[in-house]
Structure formats: structure tokens, C-alpha cells
Design an enzyme around this catalytic site. Structure first.
Site, PDB file in Angstrom:
ATOM      1  N   ASP A   1     -59.697  -7.860 -82.653  1.00 23.74           N
ATOM      2  CA  ASP A   1     -59.252  -8.297 -83.996  1.00 23.74           C
ATOM      3  C   ASP A   1     -57.936  -7.607 -84.234  1.00 23.74           C
ATOM      4  OD1 ASP A   1     -62.227  -9.070 -84.310  1.00 23.74           O
ATOM      5  OD2 ASP A   1     -62.472  -7.239 -85.652  1.00 23.74           O
TER       6      ASP A   1
ATOM      7  N   ASP B   1     -70.306 -10.382 -78.828  1.00 26.07           N
ATOM      8  CA  ASP B   1     -69.346  -9.728 -79.663  1.00 26.07           C
ATOM      9  C   ASP B   1     -70.121  -8.297 -79.831  1.00 26.07           C
ATOM     10  OD1 ASP B   1     -67.184  -9.114 -81.327  1.00 26.07           O
ATOM     11  OD2 ASP B   1     -68.223 -10.211 -82.949  1.00 26.07           O
TER      12      ASP B   1
ATOM     13  N   GLU C   1     -69.935  -2.826 -78.207  1.00 26.77           N
ATOM     14  CA  GLU C   1     -69.249  -1.500 -77.550  1.00 26.77           C
ATOM     15  C   GLU C   1     -70.565  -0.384 -77.567  1.00 26.77           C
ATOM     16  OE1 GLU C   1     -67.673  -3.305 -80.231  1.00 26.77           O
ATOM     17  OE2 GLU C   1     -66.463  -4.264 -78.574  1.00 26.77           O
TER      18      GLU C   1
HETATM   19  C1  GLC Z   1     -65.904  -9.196 -84.948  1.00 27.36           C
HETATM   20  C2  GLC Z   1     -65.195 -10.190 -83.795  1.00 27.36           C
HETATM   21  C3  GLC Z   1     -64.619 -11.389 -84.724  1.00 27.36           C
HETATM   22  C4  GLC Z   1     -65.848 -12.181 -85.259  1.00 27.36           C
HETATM   23  C5  GLC Z   1     -66.260 -11.375 -86.379  1.00 27.36           C
HETATM   24  C6  GLC Z   1     -67.514 -11.985 -86.913  1.00 27.36           C
HETATM   25  O1  GLC Z   1     -64.998  -8.747 -85.687  1.00 27.36           O
HETATM   26  O2  GLC Z   1     -64.198  -9.418 -83.211  1.00 27.36           O
HETATM   27  O3  GLC Z   1     -64.048 -12.135 -83.566  1.00 27.36           O
HETATM   28  O4  GLC Z   1     -65.302 -13.193 -86.020  1.00 27.36           O
HETATM   29  O5  GLC Z   1     -66.685  -9.944 -85.864  1.00 27.36           O
HETATM   30  O6  GLC Z   1     -68.694 -12.423 -86.033  1.00 27.36           O
END
Ligand code: GLC
Length: 724
Positions: free
Chosen positions: A435, A323, A326
Site C-alpha cells: 500500500d 493479500d 502477514e
Molecule cells: C490491502 C491490499 C490492497 C487491497 C486492499 C483491499 O490493503 O494491500 O492492495 O486493495 O487490501 O483488498
């Protein structure tokens, strides 16, 4: 001077300036035969002042533009503009231009369609007729790029040629096709066990629970908070006995903390991205606060990082979720200081001014453009600013993980999910659409993105079912689960601040209908899994806009229905408080089917064309294509390494139909579709008699029972049985 190479028939690649290799192509451009050549008629490429290029491609009045993978907006991108620059974008509103993934591949749909892939790791802005209706313009910001032009008779041909060039899509193990339950976060062992128990109590099939950032100690990647998870291997093996696997999240930001081994080792070996001004490692804050970022452009760093996952795997994780890659940067220490200084200044004066107004409406500290000018990467020994190669950061992080997992056991497939992506990464991992929100508009967007991502090679994809941000409602959860059931990646996931949205938290009706949708998914797994693997290995999108298979002009306008595999048309309900929707059926006739916990039941033959179809809360408009044969089985609680021996098939044909059902163990790696163990069931009408033939490839199961229900276009039904 324009250089041209023809790495495939029907594919021309042009080279401009000195491109940085992105790894998108499966064979290296340096190995191709380059020659000088001309661009397609009326296209032009010009150098921009300073640096970069502008590509102009005239559009005809009826052209549509499809592809571009992850983006907010329609499947048809004509009339909009986009920014391909990987960005953490927590709110997906219509004006959003850049998302987590950058996917600069598109197809102009016209009499003879044309595919275009602009390969450059820096920012690409694309004006798809938004400024001048008749002009598609791409601005490339780097010192060079590859422009690929693909000719084909159809969009499907173009996708196939594109995938020959960039490689076949990632195929995860079969268990990843099951239902995933997630939220930010099931933060301790008790919470995870309770979810597993509730899934069992409520008879909801599930294969995976995701562990979001709270399983770590102070958000330190590759650590476990042993106060909340005192014995993770035991938790994991207990859940495995119930058929559930655990997946853990990993972010690229490494917390700066003395004594933390990942930080210490990376610092000592010089693995972190360096500041552009030469003053040491670049620092940006993410969940752990001030953090450093591995320089994934270096092979030794990727190797080190990948091995950290292998070590974490031994805690009992079956797969990983990359995650924030980017990379997302909440703030830099300098930007934060500057911001605080400004706020303090206003605090002392306590009066309204234009400057204060500017500060209030400022975009804030997160992901400021300037952060990406502050650090560099080591690209083949050269210091290259992040901005020049920005779109590859997440892809290279994911490549590091993928290569390490694959090396661990070359005979098996692994599961890996990434938020950021660039072409090429579709070979290593799945993606989700980030998200989203519990907004009805995002159900429609979910469909549009499934279609666009599948066209772009990112086939194992999906959106957070129920929506991530905001509060899901019972009706929305039902409708979204009905849609998610056809999505390759099917995960219910919600934000920290969102209310709970597990299938059982609302009321009995919501529970029953969500369970029914999830069970239907499991009943349809023989079809969904087999057709997905076939699609990925034969370079055809699995989720398809109708325009891919049907020529009628109307299909280009359809953005709220899709084909799941070649034979099933799905028209999900994406609006609240309605009891039906308009459905457009292309071609000639369709077999209307009804979804149930046991899979599908045929209702009758319907003509093509547009009609209003009733869809009460328990109904999903679903149709089998003429010529289709859909295999299903009794739903199980979890996927399994052994395949069922009894199947029901529903077919719609006047003459013949065929389907393949995989009988592999769900994990072994095969290099071609042909080599997968499977049975192929063919039905054929010979002298007014229906015959069924079953042949096996690479397997000979002891037992197999098929019950086949066949419908013809007059609406007549026959049943056949086959057994061994
Ligand atoms: C980011 C991710 C999401 C995750 C959050 C906490 O917003 O896109 O899916 O739950 O981080 O890790």
C-alpha cells in the site's frame, strides 16, 4: 560449535543452534556435509541471554550495503536499521522498519564484495551501521539459524551464487507482462465491463483486470457475490474474447459463519491455527470480521487450501492475488473488548488525563504485537508459536496456491501475486510493494525497491502505479506510468477511498501520455519479456542498479535510474513540475533514444558523465548501452499466444551485437533458457561491411522480417534488413 557446509562453490553455510527449516534453500540443509569451521575474520556470533543470537560483522569505511529486498529507504542500506518481521504496513514513511516481506539477504559492496543470507523464520533485526558506523549487527530471535556467506568477484556473481542456492525466480506467462488495471474495487459486473469498454474505446492496451475483495459475498473467501456478479464465467469469457483476463484476490482469514462451506470444512477437519492457551481455534478480525486462519504449516492444510483455488479458477479467473498474508489482524475479540472498556471508562469521566492522552496516541488495535503470541502452528507435529516462524505464514499460503496451480497443468505457467514473502517464495510467485501512496517520494521508492527486490531474487515485482492511498494527480499518473512501463509487474491500482486514477479520468493530455507509455511497453515486449526470462533463468537481476554492471564509484550513488535488462538505461522523472533531470551515464558512450507509441527512436550518441537532460511531460530519458541491440514490434492491444513476424531493432555498436527474442506461446513451461523457442539476431562488422545473422532455437517460423538500425560510436547510422 559452528557447523559449516559448502553446498556450492564460493558459498559457505554456517549452522548455529537448531534452526527451523524455512524451505528457502532448493536442496535441503539436512543433505549437506557439515563440518566444524571458522567464521570470516573478525566476524563473531554470540548467544543472547534467554534466546537468540547476535551476529557482528565489521564494516570498512567505504562499504555500501545493498539488497534486503522490500524496505523503505535507499538502495544503499548503510546507516539504517531494519526489522525483518512480516507486517501489514499501510503507510510507508521513512521511519517504517518492517514491511510485508522479510528478505534477509544482502551484499556488502567493497573491492571484493560479500553476500550474506541469514535464514531464520522469526524476527531478525538488522543494524546496518545505524548505531555504530563500522558495524553491521544482526539479531536473530530464534533458537537457531543458518548463516550463508557468499564470495564473488562482483555483486552480480554473488546474486548468481545466491540464486543457485535458493532457486531461480518465478517466471509468469507472457500475458502477465501486459498492463493490469485495478482498483479496490470494481465491485459489480457492470463496473468491470465498463473498465474493459473504456480501455478499448481509448485504445489502451491491457491484459488483466483485477477483482478486489468486493466480488466475494460478505468477504468470504472462495465465494462470489452473485447479486453483483450473476454470471462470472460469462463475464470472464466475454472479456477473454477482448483479450482481457480476470485475477481475483484471496485473503487468508476465513469468516466465522455457520453453514459457510470453507469455514465448516476447515473447522470439522481441524485445519485452523490453534490458540496458544489450548482453548480452540485462534480468532482475529480482518475484512469479514471475526475470522480463523488456516495453518499453512501443515501439508494437508496446504493441499486443501490449494484445491479451493482450482475450484475458483473454473469461475473464470486466470490468476490469483494473495493479500493480507502477514497475516494482517485488525483486532482480536479480547483486545477489542479491552479497548472498548477503556474508552467507556473515559466517556463516563469526560475529562482529559494522561491515561486518555495515552489511549488517543496509542498505536490502536491493528496488528498488535501480542496477537502473534496468541496462536501456534503445527510444524512437523510440534506446536510452535507464530512468532517463531512468523515470516513464513504468507510464503506457505502462497506455496499452497502455487503447488495446486502447477499440479493442475504442469506444462503451463500460472500467475500468482503475493503481498507477504520470504526467500524461497520468489520461486512461486510475484510480489508487489503493497500500500504505497500517491506521493512523489514513492516514485523514487518504487525505483529503489525494484533494484533491491531484483537483487534479492524477487524479480517479477512492481509497485501500484499511480499510488494506492491518497489522490493521484494527472502529472503523477503520467510520470508513474512512464516508470511502470519498465517494471516487470505493471499495474495501476488504487484504494477504496482514493479518487479514480484510470488513464482516462483526468484530461486528454493525461490520457494521451499514459496511452503512449503503455503502448511503448507493448512495443518493447519482445525485449522486456525475452530479457526478463533470460535474466530469471540465468540468475541475473532484470532491473539493475548501475553498480551491478559498471565499476565507476558514482554508480553506487545512483538510486533514481536503473538498467532494465542489460541494454536499456531508464532515468524516470520522479518530481513534480520539472522539465528535466540530472542523469549519470557510466562507461563510455550511450545512444540516446526517444520513447513513442511505436517503441524507441534513436536520437544520437551522447558521452558518459553527468548532465542535465530535458524531459518535458511526454519525455522519458532513455539510453541504449554500447553493445546493446533492442528488439521491438508494433504494439498490440493485448499480448497474444502467437508472436509477431515483424520486428524493428535498434543497436549501438562498433563491432558486434546480439539479442534473443522468444517465440514461445507465452505459457508453456521450459526448464532452461536454452530450451525456449527463440531467434537470435547477431550483427557483426566484417571488413567494413555489416552482416546480420539469424539463428533459430527450437522453432522454425515460416516468416520473419527484421529491420535493423545500427548506430556506431561516431554517430553514424546504417540500416539492415533480414527476412525469410
Ligand atoms: C490491502 C491490499 C490492497 C487491497 C486492499 C483491499 O490493503 O494491500 O492492495 O486493495 O487490501 O483488498
Amino acid at each position: 560449535m559452528v557447523f559449516v557446509a559448502q553446498p556450492n562453490s564460493a558459498v559457505l553455510v554456517y549452522r548455529f543452534g537448531s534452526p527451523i527449516e524455512t524451505g528457502a534453500f532448493v536442496s535441503e540443509p539436512k543433505d549437506w556435509q557439515w563440518r566444524t569451521g571458522a567464521l570470516p575474520a573478525e566476524w563473531s556470533v554470540s548467544g543472547l541471554e534467554g534466546k537468540g543470537f547476535s551476529i557482528n560483522m565489521p564494516l570498512q569505511s567505504n562499504d555500501s550495503i545493498v539488497g534486503l529486498g522490500q524496505h523503505v529507504g535507499g538502495v544503499n542500506c548503510r546507516g539504517s536499521s531494519f526489522r525483518m518481521y512480516s507486517t501489514d504496513c499501510p503507510v510507508h514513511i521513512p521511519s517504517l522498519r518492517a514491511m510485508y516481506g522479510a528478505h534477509p539477504f544482502m551484499i556488502i559492496l567493497r573491492e571484493r564484495p560479500i553476500g550474506i543470507f541469514i535464514d531464520s523464520p522469526g524476527e531478525i533485526s538488522l543494524d546496518a551501521g545505524a548505531s555504530t558506523r563500522g558495524m553491521l549487527t544482526a539479531k536473530v530471535s530464534t533458537a537457531g539459524f543458518y548463516l550463508t556467506v557468499i564470495e564473488g568477484d562482483s555483486a552480480a556473481d554473488i546474486v548468481s551464487s545466491y540464486l543457485t542456492l535458493v532457486g531461480e525466480p518465478f517466471i509468469p506467462p507472457r500475458w502477465a507482462f501486459g498492463y493490469h488495471q485495478s482498483r479496490w474495487s470494481y465491485g459489480n459486473e457492470g463496473a468491470v465491463r465498463e473498465i474493459a469498454q473504456k480501455l478499448g474505446e481509448h485504445d489502451i492496451p491491457c491484459d488483466v483486470i483485477h477483482m478486489d475483495i468486493h466480488y466475494m459475498r460478505d468477504y468470504k473467501v472462495f465465494t462470489i457475490n452473485t447479486d453483483s456478479f450473476p454470471n462470472l464465467p460469462k463475464l470472464s469469457s466475454d472479456l477473454r474474447e477482448k483479450g482481457i483476463r480476470l485475477i481475483s484476490i484471496i485473503d487468508p482469514g476465513v469468516k466465522i459463519e455457520d453453514g459457510y462451506s470453507v469455514y465448516e470444512e476447515g473447522k470439522q477437519k481441524g485445519y485452523f491455527c490453534q490458540r496458544a492457551d489450548g482453548k480452540g481455534a485462534f480468532v482475529g478480525a480482518v475484512w469479514p470480521g471475526p475470522s480463523v486462519f488456516p495453518d499453512f504449516f501443515r501439508e494437508d492444510v496446504r493441499d486443501w487450501w490449494g484445491k479451493l483455488y482450482v475450484r475458483l479458477q473454473s469461475e473464470g479467473f486466470a490468476g490469483f492475488w494473495n493479500d493480507m498474508n502477514e497475516p494482517s489482524i485488525f483486532y482480536t475479540p479480547d483486545a477489542f473488548k479491552e479497548y472498548a472498556r477503556k474508552v467507556r471508562g473515559f466517556d463516563e469521566r469526560n475529562e482529559f488525563s494522561e491515561a486518555l492522552s495515552n489511549l488517543i496516541w496509542d498505536k490502536g488495535l491493528t496488528n498488535q504485537e501480542s496477537y502473534y503470541d496468541e496462536f501456534v502452528h503445527d510444524v512437523n507435529g510440534e506446536r510452535v508459536p507464530n512468532r517463531e516462524v512468523h515470516n513464513l505464514f504468507g510464503t506457505l499460503m502462497t506455496r499452497a496456491t502455487a503447488e495446486a496451480l502447477a499440479a493442475e497443468d504442469e506444462s503451463k505457467r500460472y500467475f500468482l501475486l503475493s503481498r507477504s514473502s520470504y526467500p524461497g517464495m520468489h520461486r512461486y510467485a510475484a510480489i508487489w510493494t503493497g500500500d504505497n501512496h500517491s506521493w512523489w517520494e514513492h516514485l523514487s521508492l518504487n525505483i529503489q525497491m525494484l533494484i533491491s527486490l531484483n537483487l534479492s531474487g524477487f524479480m517479477f515485482c512492481g509497485a501500484d502505479t499511480g499510488g494506492f492511498g491518497g489522490d493521484c494527480t494527472p502529472e503523477m499518473l503520467i510520470r508513474w506510468t512512464q516508470l511502470g512501463a519498465f517494471s516487470p509487474f505493471f499495474r495501476n491500482h488504487a484504494a477504496l477511498w482514493a479518487r479514480n486514477q484510470e488513464p482516462w479520468v483526468f484530461d486528454d493530455e493525461t490520457l494521451a501520455l499514459c496511452r503512449s507509455g503503455i503502448k511503448m511497453r507493448y512495443a518493447l515486449l519482445p525485449y522486456i519479456y525475452s530479457e526478463f526470462v533470460k535474466s530469471a533463468s540465468t540468475r541475473t537481476p532484470f532491473i539493475r542498479g548501475l553498480f551491478l554492471d559498471y565499476k565507476d564509484a558514482e554508480t553506487r550513488l545512483d538510486e533514481d535510474q536503473f538498467l532494465c535488462g542489460p541494454s536499456l538505461l531508464v532515468a524516470p522523472v520522479v518530481r513534480p513540475a520539472v522539465h528535466g533531470r540530472h542523469v549519470y551515464l557510466p562507461g563510455s558512450r550511450w545512444l540516446k533514444v526517444k520513447a513513442s507509441e511505436q517503441g524507441l527512436d534513436a536520437e544520437g550518441v551522447v558521452p558518459s558523465g553527468e548532465s542535465f537532460v530535458s524531459a518535458a511531460l511526454h519525455e522519458i530519458p532513455l539510453y541504449v548501452a554500447f553493445g546493446g541491440l533492442i528488439p521491438m514490434t508494433a504494439p498490440r492491444r493485448h499480448t497474444s499466444n502467437t508472436c509477431p513476424s515483424r520486428y524493428k531493432l535498434i543497436g549501438f555498436t562498433d563491432s558486434s551485437a546480439e539479442c534473443a527474442v522468444l517465440l514461445d506461446d507465452g505459457e508453456a513451461r521450459y526448464s532452461t533458457w536454452q530450451s525456449y523457442p527463440k531467434f537470435i539476431c547477431s550483427v557483426k562488422k566484417v571488413n567494413d561491411e555489416w552482416k546480420c545473422d539469424v539463428r533459430f532455437e527450437s522453432t522454425e517460423p515460416q516468416q520473419l522480417e527484421l529491420e535493423i538500425e545500427l548506430w556506431d560510436s561516431s554517430g553514424a547510422k546504417r540500416t539492415l534488413a533480414w527476412r525469410r
